[in-house]
Scaffold this motif. Structure first.
Motif, short mmCIF file in Angstrom:
data_model
loop_
_atom_site.label_atom_id
_atom_site.label_comp_id
_atom_site.label_asym_id
_atom_site.label_seq_id
_atom_site.Cartn_x
_atom_site.Cartn_y
_atom_site.Cartn_z
N ASN A 45 -21.12 41.90 11.98
CA ASN A 45 -21.08 43.31 12.39
C ASN A 45 -22.49 43.87 12.24
O ASN A 45 -22.86 44.42 11.21
CB ASN A 45 -20.06 44.06 11.51
CG ASN A 45 -19.84 45.49 11.96
OD1 ASN A 45 -19.92 46.42 11.17
ND2 ASN A 45 -19.55 45.68 13.24
N ASP A 46 -23.28 43.71 13.28
CA ASP A 46 -24.69 44.05 13.22
C ASP A 46 -25.21 44.26 14.64
O ASP A 46 -24.52 43.94 15.62
CB ASP A 46 -25.48 42.95 12.52
CG ASP A 46 -26.73 43.47 11.82
OD1 ASP A 46 -27.19 44.58 12.17
OD2 ASP A 46 -27.27 42.76 10.95
N GLU A 47 -26.44 44.77 14.74
CA GLU A 47 -27.01 44.99 16.07
C GLU A 47 -27.41 43.68 16.75
O GLU A 47 -27.41 43.59 17.99
CB GLU A 47 -28.25 45.90 15.97
CG GLU A 47 -27.97 47.30 15.47
CD GLU A 47 -28.13 47.43 13.96
OE1 GLU A 47 -28.14 46.37 13.27
OE2 GLU A 47 -28.27 48.56 13.46
N THR A 48 -27.79 42.68 15.96
CA THR A 48 -28.22 41.39 16.49
C THR A 48 -27.55 40.26 15.72
O THR A 48 -27.00 40.48 14.63
CB THR A 48 -29.75 41.23 16.38
OG1 THR A 48 -30.12 41.26 14.99
CG2 THR A 48 -30.47 42.35 17.12
N LEU A 75 -21.04 49.11 14.90
CA LEU A 75 -21.18 49.06 13.45
C LEU A 75 -20.05 49.80 12.74
O LEU A 75 -19.62 50.87 13.16
CB LEU A 75 -22.53 49.63 13.02
CG LEU A 75 -23.77 48.89 13.50
CD1 LEU A 75 -25.02 49.51 12.88
CD2 LEU A 75 -23.69 47.41 13.17
N GLY A 76 -19.58 49.20 11.65
CA GLY A 76 -18.52 49.79 10.85
C GLY A 76 -17.47 48.74 10.53
O GLY A 76 -17.05 47.98 11.42
N TYR A 314 -20.22 52.39 2.52
CA TYR A 314 -20.77 51.20 3.16
C TYR A 314 -21.99 51.48 4.05
O TYR A 314 -22.24 50.77 5.00
CB TYR A 314 -19.67 50.51 3.96
CG TYR A 314 -18.60 49.91 3.06
CD1 TYR A 314 -18.90 48.87 2.19
CD2 TYR A 314 -17.30 50.42 3.07
CE1 TYR A 314 -17.94 48.35 1.35
CE2 TYR A 314 -16.33 49.89 2.22
CZ TYR A 314 -16.66 48.86 1.37
OH TYR A 314 -15.70 48.34 0.53
N THR A 315 -22.71 52.54 3.72
CA THR A 315 -23.96 52.78 4.43
C THR A 315 -25.11 51.97 3.84
O THR A 315 -26.16 51.84 4.47
CB THR A 315 -24.33 54.28 4.41
OG1 THR A 315 -24.39 54.72 3.04
CG2 THR A 315 -23.31 55.10 5.17
N LYS A 316 -24.93 51.44 2.65
CA LYS A 316 -25.97 50.63 1.99
C LYS A 316 -25.40 49.25 1.69
O LYS A 316 -24.25 49.11 1.28
CB LYS A 316 -26.43 51.30 0.70
CG LYS A 316 -27.55 50.57 -0.02
CD LYS A 316 -28.04 51.37 -1.23
CE LYS A 316 -29.08 50.60 -2.03
NZ LYS A 316 -30.28 50.24 -1.24
#
Length: 320
Positions: A45-48, A75-76, A314-316
């Motif tokens: 679960n990431d941009e790349t 994301l999430g 879960y922002t960090k």
């Protein structure tokens, strides 16, 4: 003869390549239940696809399992969990399991949780999470936090057994097995409005329970959570307790009509308790600091929730 089951063993990952490699090693070492077809699935679960190389290196595990990789760029955590469910359904799985990417599974974990499913037929099953000895060079305060968290996880695992016997099992996705029928027939999905707050797994099992589905607990299906040094401090533990308190209140409002009327009295009692803990801390060599931290997080979380605050659990990302 025991019927054949198709099982997707899933985990979400984001920016934790070292921990992911440890999890995959444990997948390769685990025993496999009889009459089961098992697929390991990693949802990044990431941009790349930053961690794809870790999966590629472990695509064929020591016990013969293969690992499937998918990238989900929305994301999430609930988006990643729902993606895993869709992948499992598309593969034809009867069962879907979740653990976290900062964990590793006991050698008998899958055998035990599947055995519990075959015995009870529960739609949703949870299991204990314990903390192993740290492999990092910790400071004295970090060692105290680590030991107290270890003890807390043991107590929580022990307390889950009688709770489950009383019909109060609380399966969450750090050690979770569910029928794929939960999604396809009962229409329960992880709430995607809870993108970074946490609590989507709690809302999931609350919904399943309210629908009258059988929830259960597998006390011998053990998962181990690595507690990285960057979590073993007052600030991080306070933040976690604060955010988890907000999440619990958001769920409890449905069932606790007079919660807000009782809130001032509850806060006063918690503040008194926290003050007493703080006074005794210098005389205990720091022991009790986790309880103090969690008590303060409970107070600040309740105050924040009362004024409309939201969790940012879960922002960090911790660990690597």
């Amino acid at each position: 003869m025991t019927s054949t089951l198709k099982i997707t063993v899933a985990a979400l990952t984001r920016k934790r390549p070292r921990m992911l490699a440890t999890l995959l090693d444990s997948y390769g070492a685990m025993m496999l239940p009889e009459n089961c077809e098992v697929q390991c699935l990693i949802v990044e679960n990431d941009e790349t696809d930053a961690s794809r190389y870790v999966v590629d290196q472990a695509s064929q595990l020591a016990n013969g399992l293969t690992v499937t990789y998918v990238l989900d760029t929305e994301l999430g955590i609930p988006f990643g969990r729902n993606r895993a469910a869709k992948e499992a359904i598309a593969w034809g799985a009867n069962l879907l399991t979740f653990v976290d990417d900062d964990e590793f599974v006991d050698r008998e974990w899958l055998v035990e949780i599947v055995a519990r499913y075959r015995k009870t037929g529960a739609a949703l099953i949870g299991g204990p999470v314990l903390i192993p000895a740290s492999q990092e060079d910790l400071t004295r305060l970090e060692r105290i936090f680590h030991q107290e968290l270890t003890d807390h996880y043991v107590q929580r695992a022990e307390g889950a057994i009688p709770a489950a016997e009383q019909g109060r099992a609380s399966p969450v996705t750090n050690n979770w097995l569910g029928e794929t029928k939960l999604f396809t027939e009962h229409g329960i999905w992880f709430d995607e409005t809870l993108r970074f707050t946490g609590g989507s797994d709690s809302r999931f099992f609350h919904t399943a329970r309210d629908m009258g589905l059988h929830l259960d607990w597998a006390p011998k299906a053990i998962v181990y959570a690595t507690m990285s040094a960057d979590r073993l401090n007052f600030k991080t533990q306070l933040r976690e307790a604060h955010s988890r308190t907000i999440n619990r209140i958001r769920l409890d409002q449905v069932n606790k009509r007079f919660y807000w009327l009782r809130l001032p009295f509850s806060l006063l009692l918690k503040l008194i308790s926290a003050t007493l803990l703080a006074i005794t801390l210098p005389f205990t060599g720091g022991k009790g600091i986790l309880k103090l931290t969690r008590r303060l997080g409970l107070v600040t979380g309740r105050i924040s929730a009362a004024f409309g605050g939201n969790s940012s659990l879960y922002t960090k990302i911790f660990g690597n």
